[in-house]
Design an enzyme around this catalytic site. Structure first.
Site, PDB file in Angstrom:
ATOM      1  CB  CYS A 119      -0.401   2.374   5.529  1.00 39.65           C
ATOM      2  SG  CYS A 119      -1.072   0.720   5.161  1.00 39.65           S
TER       3      CYS A 119
ATOM      4  CB  CYS B 134      -5.112  -0.215   2.310  1.00 35.39           C
ATOM      5  SG  CYS B 134      -4.080  -0.953   3.430  1.00 35.39           S
TER       6      CYS B 134
ATOM      7  CB  CYS C 163      -4.246   2.892   5.951  1.00 36.03           C
ATOM      8  SG  CYS C 163      -3.769   2.882   4.193  1.00 36.03           S
TER       9      CYS C 163
ATOM     10  CB  CYS D 106      -9.119  -3.209 -11.592  1.00 35.57           C
ATOM     11  SG  CYS D 106      -8.777  -1.954 -12.980  1.00 35.57           S
TER      12      CYS D 106
ATOM     13  CB  CYS E  14      -0.647   0.089   1.142  1.00 34.78           C
ATOM     14  SG  CYS E  14      -1.810   1.310   1.574  1.00 34.78           S
TER      15      CYS E  14
HETATM   16 ZN   LIG Z   1      -2.811   1.184   3.537  1.00 37.39          ZN
END
Ligand SMILES: [Zn+2]
Length: 132
Positions: A51, A96, A99, A120, A48
């Site tokens: 984060c 995510c 976060c 996607c 991510c």
């Molecule tokens: Zn994250």
């Protein structure tokens, strides 16, 4: 991995670039074929970008020819799914799990791979950590 997550959107705005903020925190979508990871084949793990949580091993990435990085599976528990009614469509948004930043959308039943799933994902939402 970042251990202290921002608690307000203003803190996120400082941490991220304007383009990253628009995608990750405002559920924006980068233009197709514009992202840095559309055709990347490098082995590693996609984290991510907000984060640093690990999201997608590179061996789940496949060529969907849709213009965005596509993965047929995520690391278990790394991604949450939310029904999205924006733009007059019913889609499934993916975020995510750590976060709550926007990643993209997930589509099923398209037959691209044996897992029959396509995450996607915006290149701006992820960052590749190459293996080794
Ligand atoms: Zn994250």
């Amino acid at each position: 991995m970042t251990t202290d997550l921002p608690t307000t959107e203003e803190e996120w705005r400082i941490r991220l670039s304007p383009a990253e903020f628009r995608v990750l925190r405002e559920a924006g979508t980068e233009a197709p074929w514009s992202g840095e990871y559309v055709s990347t084949k490098t082995a590693g793990v996609y984290d991510c970008r907000a984060c640093g949580a690990q999201l997608y091993p590179s061996d789940t990435k496949f060529d969907s020819h849709c213009g965005w990085p596509s993965f047929d599976d995520a690391i278990p528990g790394a991604v949450t799914e939310i029904e999205d009614h924006s733009h007059g469509m019913v889609r499934t948004e993916i975020r995510c799990a750590r976060c709550d930043s926007h990643l993209g959308h997930v589509f099923r039943g398209e037959g691209f791979t044996s897992k029959n799933t396509r995450h996607c994902v915006n290149s701006l939402s992820i960052r590749l950590t190459p293996a080794g």
